[in-house]
Design a protein around this motif. Sequence first.
Motif, PDB file in Angstrom:
ATOM      1  N   GLN A   1       5.089 -42.244 -48.229  1.00  0.00           N
ATOM      2  CA  GLN A   1       4.073 -41.980 -47.224  1.00  0.00           C
ATOM      3  C   GLN A   1       4.639 -41.205 -46.041  1.00  0.00           C
ATOM      4  OE1 GLN A   1       1.164 -44.932 -44.942  1.00  0.00           O
ATOM      5  NE2 GLN A   1       0.379 -44.121 -46.874  1.00  0.00           N
ATOM      6  N   LYS A   2       5.886 -41.479 -45.692  1.00  0.00           N
ATOM      7  CA  LYS A   2       6.523 -40.704 -44.621  1.00  0.00           C
ATOM      8  C   LYS A   2       6.505 -39.219 -44.961  1.00  0.00           C
ATOM      9  CE  LYS A   2      11.048 -39.983 -42.430  1.00  0.00           C
ATOM     10  NZ  LYS A   2      12.486 -40.377 -42.451  1.00  0.00           N
ATOM     11  N   SER A   3       6.824 -38.889 -46.196  1.00  0.00           N
ATOM     12  CA  SER A   3       6.871 -37.489 -46.623  1.00  0.00           C
ATOM     13  C   SER A   3       5.496 -36.838 -46.588  1.00  0.00           C
ATOM     14  CB  SER A   3       7.467 -37.405 -48.032  1.00  0.00           C
ATOM     15  OG  SER A   3       7.426 -36.082 -48.518  1.00  0.00           O
ATOM     16  N   THR A   4       4.497 -37.499 -47.165  1.00  0.00           N
ATOM     17  CA  THR A   4       3.170 -36.882 -47.231  1.00  0.00           C
ATOM     18  C   THR A   4       2.494 -36.841 -45.866  1.00  0.00           C
ATOM     19  OG1 THR A   4       2.150 -38.989 -47.894  1.00  0.00           O
ATOM     20  CG2 THR A   4       2.840 -37.487 -49.650  1.00  0.00           C
ATOM     21  N   LEU A   5       2.736 -37.858 -45.035  1.00  0.00           N
ATOM     22  CA  LEU A   5       2.199 -37.827 -43.674  1.00  0.00           C
ATOM     23  C   LEU A   5       2.773 -36.651 -42.906  1.00  0.00           C
ATOM     24  CD1 LEU A   5       0.716 -39.169 -41.240  1.00  0.00           C
ATOM     25  CD2 LEU A   5       2.814 -40.473 -40.834  1.00  0.00           C
ATOM     26  N   SER A   6       4.078 -36.454 -43.011  1.00  0.00           N
ATOM     27  CA  SER A   6       4.741 -35.376 -42.278  1.00  0.00           C
ATOM     28  C   SER A   6       4.210 -34.001 -42.690  1.00  0.00           C
ATOM     29  CB  SER A   6       6.250 -35.444 -42.504  1.00  0.00           C
ATOM     30  OG  SER A   6       6.905 -34.390 -41.835  1.00  0.00           O
ATOM     31  N   GLU A   7       4.053 -33.782 -43.991  1.00  0.00           N
ATOM     32  CA  GLU A   7       3.597 -32.465 -44.429  1.00  0.00           C
ATOM     33  C   GLU A   7       2.139 -32.215 -44.060  1.00  0.00           C
ATOM     34  OE1 GLU A   7       4.689 -32.463 -48.513  1.00  0.00           O
ATOM     35  OE2 GLU A   7       2.977 -33.682 -49.186  1.00  0.00           O
ATOM     36  N   ALA A   8       1.308 -33.266 -44.051  1.00  0.00           N
ATOM     37  CA  ALA A   8      -0.088 -33.090 -43.645  1.00  0.00           C
ATOM     38  C   ALA A   8      -0.191 -32.833 -42.147  1.00  0.00           C
ATOM     39  CB  ALA A   8      -0.906 -34.315 -44.026  1.00  0.00           C
ATOM     40  N   LEU A   9       0.602 -33.549 -41.357  1.00  0.00           N
ATOM     41  CA  LEU A   9       0.601 -33.305 -39.919  1.00  0.00           C
ATOM     42  C   LEU A   9       0.975 -31.858 -39.616  1.00  0.00           C
ATOM     43  CD1 LEU A   9       2.330 -36.570 -38.605  1.00  0.00           C
ATOM     44  CD2 LEU A   9      -0.055 -35.904 -38.242  1.00  0.00           C
ATOM     45  N   GLN A  10       1.989 -31.362 -40.290  1.00  0.00           N
ATOM     46  CA  GLN A  10       2.427 -29.985 -40.079  1.00  0.00           C
ATOM     47  C   GLN A  10       1.331 -29.001 -40.449  1.00  0.00           C
ATOM     48  OE1 GLN A  10       6.038 -29.013 -42.119  1.00  0.00           O
ATOM     49  NE2 GLN A  10       6.242 -27.006 -41.167  1.00  0.00           N
ATOM     50  N   LYS A  11       0.643 -29.263 -41.556  1.00  0.00           N
ATOM     51  CA  LYS A  11      -0.427 -28.360 -41.991  1.00  0.00           C
ATOM     52  C   LYS A  11      -1.542 -28.279 -40.958  1.00  0.00           C
ATOM     53  CE  LYS A  11      -3.917 -27.623 -45.564  1.00  0.00           C
ATOM     54  NZ  LYS A  11      -4.444 -27.988 -46.898  1.00  0.00           N
ATOM     55  N   TYR A  12      -1.838 -29.394 -40.312  1.00  0.00           N
ATOM     56  CA  TYR A  12      -2.975 -29.435 -39.394  1.00  0.00           C
ATOM     57  C   TYR A  12      -2.568 -29.369 -37.922  1.00  0.00           C
ATOM     58  CZ  TYR A  12      -5.742 -30.365 -43.514  1.00  0.00           C
ATOM     59  OH  TYR A  12      -6.355 -30.255 -44.745  1.00  0.00           O
ATOM     60  N   GLY A  13      -1.382 -28.833 -37.658  1.00  0.00           N
ATOM     61  CA  GLY A  13      -0.995 -28.494 -36.300  1.00  0.00           C
ATOM     62  C   GLY A  13      -0.392 -29.610 -35.482  1.00  0.00           C
ATOM     63  N   SER A  14       0.055 -30.660 -36.115  1.00  0.00           N
ATOM     64  CA  SER A  14       0.692 -31.764 -35.407  1.00  0.00           C
ATOM     65  C   SER A  14       2.127 -31.916 -35.913  1.00  0.00           C
ATOM     66  CB  SER A  14      -0.110 -33.049 -35.609  1.00  0.00           C
ATOM     67  OG  SER A  14       0.408 -34.092 -34.816  1.00  0.00           O
ATOM     68  N   LYS A  15       2.798 -32.985 -35.503  1.00  0.00           N
ATOM     69  CA  LYS A  15       4.205 -33.126 -35.862  1.00  0.00           C
ATOM     70  C   LYS A  15       4.603 -34.600 -35.873  1.00  0.00           C
ATOM     71  CE  LYS A  15       8.826 -31.547 -34.509  1.00  0.00           C
ATOM     72  NZ  LYS A  15       9.617 -30.776 -33.488  1.00  0.00           N
ATOM     73  N   LEU A  16       5.440 -34.965 -36.854  1.00  0.00           N
ATOM     74  CA  LEU A  16       6.048 -36.293 -36.892  1.00  0.00           C
ATOM     75  C   LEU A  16       7.321 -36.226 -36.055  1.00  0.00           C
ATOM     76  CD1 LEU A  16       5.859 -39.156 -38.156  1.00  0.00           C
ATOM     77  CD2 LEU A  16       7.366 -38.326 -39.966  1.00  0.00           C
ATOM     78  N   VAL A  17       7.328 -36.928 -34.907  1.00  0.00           N
ATOM     79  CA  VAL A  17       8.438 -36.787 -33.960  1.00  0.00           C
ATOM     80  C   VAL A  17       9.484 -37.889 -34.094  1.00  0.00           C
ATOM     81  CG1 VAL A  17       7.071 -35.500 -32.290  1.00  0.00           C
ATOM     82  CG2 VAL A  17       7.103 -38.007 -32.174  1.00  0.00           C
ATOM     83  N   ALA A  18       9.138 -38.991 -34.768  1.00  0.00           N
ATOM     84  CA  ALA A  18      10.108 -40.078 -34.954  1.00  0.00           C
ATOM     85  C   ALA A  18       9.615 -40.989 -36.065  1.00  0.00           C
ATOM     86  CB  ALA A  18      10.298 -40.873 -33.670  1.00  0.00           C
ATOM     87  N   ALA A  19      10.561 -41.606 -36.760  1.00  0.00           N
ATOM     88  CA  ALA A  19      10.210 -42.555 -37.826  1.00  0.00           C
ATOM     89  C   ALA A  19      11.299 -43.609 -37.906  1.00  0.00           C
ATOM     90  CB  ALA A  19      10.068 -41.840 -39.163  1.00  0.00           C
ATOM     91  N   VAL A  20      10.888 -44.873 -38.015  1.00  0.00           N
ATOM     92  CA  VAL A  20      11.820 -45.993 -38.108  1.00  0.00           C
ATOM     93  C   VAL A  20      11.393 -46.880 -39.271  1.00  0.00           C
ATOM     94  CG1 VAL A  20      12.722 -48.061 -36.977  1.00  0.00           C
ATOM     95  CG2 VAL A  20      12.341 -45.973 -35.645  1.00  0.00           C
ATOM     96  N   GLY A  21      12.368 -47.219 -40.133  1.00  0.00           N
ATOM     97  CA  GLY A  21      12.085 -48.096 -41.255  1.00  0.00           C
ATOM     98  C   GLY A  21      12.400 -49.550 -40.934  1.00  0.00           C
TER      99      GLY A  21
END
Length: 415
Positions: free
Chosen positions: A211-231
């Motif tokens: 989910q981290k991977s798919t969330l990040s790529e969708a955010l990028q596509k729609y003009g946003s960004k994943l700025v931090a992630a913690v497991g």
Amino acid sequence: MRLLRAPAPAERRRSGAPRLGLCLSIVLLLLLSACGSTGGGSGSSSSAPGVSADTITIGGVLDTTGPIKVICSPILQGDQLYFSQINASGGVNGRKIKFIQVSDNGDSTRTRDAVRQLVEQDHVFAIFQVCGSGNANVAESYTVPRGIPFIDPIGGGSKYTDQNGKALPWVWMTQPNYGDEGHVIGYYVATTLKARSVALLYEDDVLGLQQKSTLSEALQKYGSKLVAAVGYNATQTDFSAAFQTLKAAAPDLIVLNGLPSPTARFVATAAAQGYRPRLGYLANYPMADNSWAKVLGAAGEGIYVSGYTSMDTPVAQQYLQATRSDPVFSAYKFYGYINAKIMVDALRKAGSNPTRASLRDALDHGFVNYDTGFGPTLTWTPERHGGVSDFMFFQIKQGQLTPVSPFIKASAVWP
């Protein structure tokens, strides 16, 4: 079967035509019996394990004693409610359903033994539900090589394809996977909630990483960004370090992935420090239940939650009527109810004399644009065993999950 010796020539001469006619009659009866033992035909008995003249036995592994019982126990209650209704109305093709449940304590190292017990000792016809993605994946490693139908592995990371993407022949998924959900969440937070910077708290396993991977790529596509992630791990209780890391990234919104208890602890940790992201939080679908909102209390107000079930259907209204005395609506219990309906429909389609092969045929060919009873339709084919891929969003308002969006198809937002 022991073979009788052929009579000697003198014996054949003495026996004559009547004896020959009797033998032919016996052979014909044996042939007819053999034909009647195949699946899908008419008749009141079956040679399949778990199927008798008046009962069909299925088994599931649902944690009622360990860390994920908060999800699995109400699912089991929903299963039992629907099966009880079906049995009260006569069962499936004249057979009552016997559902045997075993708890693996939420521990995937105990799942294989639980499934083995159901198959080798209880002689179940099929496996219906194993709760937890990792647990379900252990189960399918046992069921698939043995040709045992496995319907509704519970968890967005449950495997239903092999390493080449080909459908596993004996596993059928009903719920969506975390990859599709990540794409839809990314689309929604970027386009509807207008979050430009997003952080993620995720369960640190293959499912959370997906989910981290798919969330990040969708955010990028729609003009946003994943700025931090913690497991985090499933048994973690201290979230002070995770809180500090995500807060330091100054996100507009934090996505919460994984399990109800750890994500609730994170929100509580942040609230105790007086912190809340500008746009709050959005949790993925394991948290789509009012019990999670209750645990959060005031800190949960306004949190968004991904889900995939609608109550605006005839089956949902039937469920609400049957559970009107429940103190609170449980999405987990409703999940059990609607998936028990899918299991019953599959058993009906398998014929009055079912075998595991006829059940597989029914699942592969009898569920095209199937009305699930919870909103999205479901299609299974020999090449496709995945679950639904439509999502909607809720928001916690006055302690209750309230719909705030229509269904969004994963295929409409990605790629």
